[in-house]
Design a protein around this motif. Structure first.
Motif, mmCIF file in Angstrom:
data_model
loop_
_atom_site.group_PDB
_atom_site.id
_atom_site.type_symbol
_atom_site.label_atom_id
_atom_site.label_comp_id
_atom_site.label_asym_id
_atom_site.label_seq_id
_atom_site.Cartn_x
_atom_site.Cartn_y
_atom_site.Cartn_z
ATOM 1 N N LEU A 1 60.947 -60.486 20.905
ATOM 2 C CA LEU A 1 60.699 -59.523 19.640
ATOM 3 C C LEU A 1 61.699 -58.523 19.531
ATOM 4 C CD1 LEU A 1 59.671 -56.796 21.941
ATOM 5 C CD2 LEU A 1 58.738 -58.574 22.676
ATOM 6 N N GLU A 2 61.164 -57.098 19.119
ATOM 7 C CA GLU A 2 62.238 -56.684 18.386
ATOM 8 C C GLU A 2 61.070 -55.140 17.763
ATOM 9 O OE1 GLU A 2 66.104 -56.227 16.469
ATOM 10 O OE2 GLU A 2 65.099 -58.281 15.613
ATOM 11 N N MET A 3 60.892 -54.365 18.505
ATOM 12 C CA MET A 3 60.059 -53.013 18.433
ATOM 13 C C MET A 3 61.450 -51.813 17.841
ATOM 14 S SD MET A 3 57.493 -53.001 20.996
ATOM 15 C CE MET A 3 56.350 -52.675 19.846
ATOM 16 N N SER A 4 60.842 -51.816 16.600
ATOM 17 C CA SER A 4 61.447 -49.749 15.953
ATOM 18 C C SER A 4 60.529 -48.670 15.316
ATOM 19 C CB SER A 4 62.128 -50.179 15.242
ATOM 20 O OG SER A 4 61.908 -50.782 14.014
ATOM 21 N N GLY A 5 60.519 -47.844 14.891
ATOM 22 C CA GLY A 5 60.013 -46.875 14.804
ATOM 23 C C GLY A 5 59.108 -46.247 15.495
ATOM 24 N N ALA A 6 57.619 -46.045 14.621
ATOM 25 C CA ALA A 6 56.599 -45.945 14.812
ATOM 26 C C ALA A 6 55.954 -46.714 16.340
ATOM 27 C CB ALA A 6 55.325 -45.530 14.080
ATOM 28 N N GLU A 7 56.090 -47.599 15.716
ATOM 29 C CA GLU A 7 55.779 -49.158 17.005
ATOM 30 C C GLU A 7 56.187 -48.627 18.165
ATOM 31 O OE1 GLU A 7 54.524 -53.760 16.654
ATOM 32 O OE2 GLU A 7 56.487 -53.153 15.476
ATOM 33 N N LYS A 8 57.875 -48.805 18.889
ATOM 34 C CA LYS A 8 58.068 -48.547 19.723
ATOM 35 C C LYS A 8 57.934 -47.036 20.262
ATOM 36 C CE LYS A 8 62.813 -47.872 22.146
ATOM 37 N NZ LYS A 8 63.016 -46.563 21.916
ATOM 38 N N THR A 9 57.606 -46.149 19.473
ATOM 39 C CA THR A 9 56.967 -44.545 19.557
ATOM 40 C C THR A 9 55.893 -44.825 20.375
ATOM 41 O OG1 THR A 9 57.023 -43.698 17.160
ATOM 42 C CG2 THR A 9 58.924 -43.371 18.513
ATOM 43 N N SER A 10 54.721 -45.074 20.341
ATOM 44 C CA SER A 10 53.961 -45.818 20.751
ATOM 45 C C SER A 10 53.284 -46.043 21.937
ATOM 46 C CB SER A 10 52.960 -45.782 19.314
ATOM 47 O OG SER A 10 53.171 -47.038 19.563
ATOM 48 N N LEU A 11 54.945 -47.024 21.951
ATOM 49 C CA LEU A 11 53.992 -47.821 23.553
ATOM 50 C C LEU A 11 54.308 -46.328 25.006
ATOM 51 C CD1 LEU A 11 57.164 -50.959 22.788
ATOM 52 C CD2 LEU A 11 54.425 -51.206 22.641
ATOM 53 N N ASP A 12 53.256 -47.024 26.120
ATOM 54 C CA ASP A 12 53.925 -46.433 26.686
ATOM 55 C C ASP A 12 53.721 -48.089 27.702
ATOM 56 O OD1 ASP A 12 50.852 -48.224 27.919
ATOM 57 O OD2 ASP A 12 49.865 -46.107 27.357
ATOM 58 N N VAL A 13 54.477 -47.530 29.368
ATOM 59 C CA VAL A 13 54.504 -48.736 29.748
ATOM 60 C C VAL A 13 54.164 -49.396 30.569
ATOM 61 C CG1 VAL A 13 55.672 -48.589 32.736
ATOM 62 C CG2 VAL A 13 56.222 -47.427 31.157
ATOM 63 N N GLU A 14 52.372 -48.705 30.683
ATOM 64 C CA GLU A 14 51.509 -49.642 31.342
ATOM 65 C C GLU A 14 51.577 -50.633 29.937
ATOM 66 O OE1 GLU A 14 51.888 -46.298 33.856
ATOM 67 O OE2 GLU A 14 51.288 -46.548 31.041
ATOM 68 N N SER A 15 51.162 -50.924 28.891
ATOM 69 C CA SER A 15 51.220 -51.374 26.946
ATOM 70 C C SER A 15 52.356 -52.519 27.428
ATOM 71 C CB SER A 15 50.353 -50.363 26.068
ATOM 72 O OG SER A 15 51.607 -49.684 26.112
ATOM 73 N N LEU A 16 53.151 -51.744 27.142
ATOM 74 C CA LEU A 16 54.524 -52.926 27.077
ATOM 75 C C LEU A 16 54.649 -53.895 27.938
ATOM 76 C CD1 LEU A 16 57.248 -53.797 26.190
ATOM 77 C CD2 LEU A 16 58.351 -52.056 27.415
ATOM 78 N N VAL A 17 54.019 -53.558 29.485
ATOM 79 C CA VAL A 17 54.148 -54.662 30.532
ATOM 80 C C VAL A 17 53.099 -55.625 30.515
ATOM 81 C CG1 VAL A 17 53.630 -54.897 32.699
ATOM 82 C CG2 VAL A 17 55.228 -52.921 32.637
ATOM 83 N N GLU A 18 51.648 -54.760 30.196
ATOM 84 C CA GLU A 18 50.861 -55.795 30.074
ATOM 85 C C GLU A 18 50.903 -56.754 28.816
ATOM 86 O OE1 GLU A 18 45.935 -55.698 29.224
ATOM 87 O OE2 GLU A 18 47.297 -53.877 29.861
ATOM 88 N N ARG A 19 51.896 -56.439 27.349
ATOM 89 C CA ARG A 19 51.269 -56.839 26.347
ATOM 90 C C ARG A 19 52.810 -58.189 26.570
ATOM 91 N NH1 ARG A 19 52.701 -54.583 20.170
ATOM 92 N NH2 ARG A 19 53.206 -56.345 19.188
ATOM 93 N N PHE A 20 53.897 -58.020 26.911
ATOM 94 C CA PHE A 20 54.290 -59.420 27.416
ATOM 95 C C PHE A 20 55.031 -59.120 28.550
ATOM 96 C CE2 PHE A 20 56.081 -55.338 23.787
ATOM 97 C CZ PHE A 20 55.274 -56.343 23.209
ATOM 98 N N HIS A 21 53.650 -59.375 29.089
ATOM 99 C CA HIS A 21 53.847 -60.481 30.601
ATOM 100 C C HIS A 21 55.049 -59.836 30.867
ATOM 101 C CE1 HIS A 21 49.629 -61.660 29.031
ATOM 102 N NE2 HIS A 21 50.754 -62.152 27.540
ATOM 103 N N ILE A 22 55.609 -59.276 31.441
ATOM 104 C CA ILE A 22 56.814 -58.956 32.051
ATOM 105 C C ILE A 22 56.714 -59.012 34.108
ATOM 106 C CG2 ILE A 22 59.017 -57.466 33.133
ATOM 107 C CD1 ILE A 22 58.239 -56.206 29.777
ATOM 108 N N THR A 23 56.684 -60.110 34.525
ATOM 109 C CA THR A 23 56.636 -60.493 36.112
ATOM 110 C C THR A 23 57.664 -59.747 36.816
ATOM 111 O OG1 THR A 23 57.227 -62.385 35.688
ATOM 112 C CG2 THR A 23 54.687 -61.510 35.222
ATOM 113 N N ASP A 24 58.817 -59.581 36.388
ATOM 114 C CA ASP A 24 59.649 -60.065 36.927
ATOM 115 C C ASP A 24 59.668 -57.799 37.897
ATOM 116 O OD1 ASP A 24 62.884 -59.204 38.087
ATOM 117 O OD2 ASP A 24 63.945 -59.447 36.018
#
Length: 258
Positions: free
Chosen positions: A229-252
């Motif tokens: 994935l690639e994100m930029s602009g408003a889509e990137k700035t609207s993220l928070d850590v929890e939504s990023l981890v949950e949305r992309f299933h980051i488990t490392d």
């Protein structure tokens, strides 16, 4: 501008340990883009940086900077266009030498002939101007031994050493991972100032999700050697850590949430 096109790198090809590290990865950054790169262990982050810097050769595909095809160029010949800062603050600097001596050596990177440091008043003024961008007061300590600096100061110096030759692309290889949170914040502030002052195109590999969200104008996630994935602009700035981890299933388990 940085462009990686259809990059393939397979380690241990033809053996039971065969591992695709880059799987047809394509990526394009315009001049001045600052992109965080995230992904779990084995996603291809370090391999991507190595492919750009020349630390490894890719099996197929191309790497170019500002229209120059660097695919077959060794690391020392890419130094004109590509600079890199590593994770260890001690690795990018020479402790027994002074700040100005470290900068003078860094300025020789990629040159064919002279190894003379060439320290003079004009060069010292130039070094002071570069160090002022950090806001750490190092411009007033040119003759101080680097081994006397804190980890954050030393990593910030390594950053200036990387960009002193005015490269087009800066690669940050988890350059804050070995620092405590407060020091990492100082180094990140220094990083942003240096990048903006030089107008650098930057890729920053990080396991710190807050840094990935907060810094840069783009965010890239790799998975299994591909651009997921690639994100930029408003889509990137609207993220928070929890939504990023949950949305992309980051488990490392190395990923830091703050």
């Amino acid at each position: 501008m940085l462009e990686v096109k259809d990059a393939v790198k397979i380690f241990h090809r033809g053996t039971v340990n065969e591992r695709p590290a880059l799987n047809g990865l394509s990526l394009k950054l315009e001049t001045g883009d600052f992109s965080a790169v995230i992904g779990s262990n084995g996603a291809g982050k370090s391999t991507l940086l190595n492919a750009i810097a020349g630390g490894i050769s890719i099996d197929s595909g191309t790497v170019s900077v500002d229209g120059h095809d660097l695919t077959s160029s060794p690391t020392h010949k890419r130094a004109k266009w590509v600079a890199r800062v590593f994770q260890d603050p001690l690795g990018g600097t020479a402790g027994p030498m002074t700040i100005e001596e470290n900068l003078a050596l860094a300025a020789l990177r990629g040159q064919r002939h002279s190894l003379r440091l060439g320290l003079n008043s004009q060069r010292r003024d130039y070094y002071r101007d570069l160090l002022k961008t950090l806001g750490l007061g190092l411009e007033d300590r040119l003759t101080a031994k680097v081994e006397l600096l804190s980890g954050g100061q030393r990593q910030s110096l390594a950053l200036i050493m990387a960009i002193i030759t005015e490269p087009a692309v800066l690669l940050l290889d988890e350059h804050c991972a070995a620092l405590d949170p407060k020091t990492a914040g100082i180094v990140m502030d220094s990083t942003v100032k240096a990048i903006e002052a030089a107008g650098l195109t930057t890729l920053m590999v990080t396991h710190n999700m807050q840094h990935a969200i907060e810094y840069g104008n783009r965010l890239i996630m790799l998975e299994a050697g591909q651009l997921r994935l690639e994100m930029s602009g408003a889509e990137k700035t609207s993220l928070d850590v929890e939504s990023l981890v949950e949305r992309f299933h980051i488990t490392d388990d190395k990923i830091l949430l703050s």
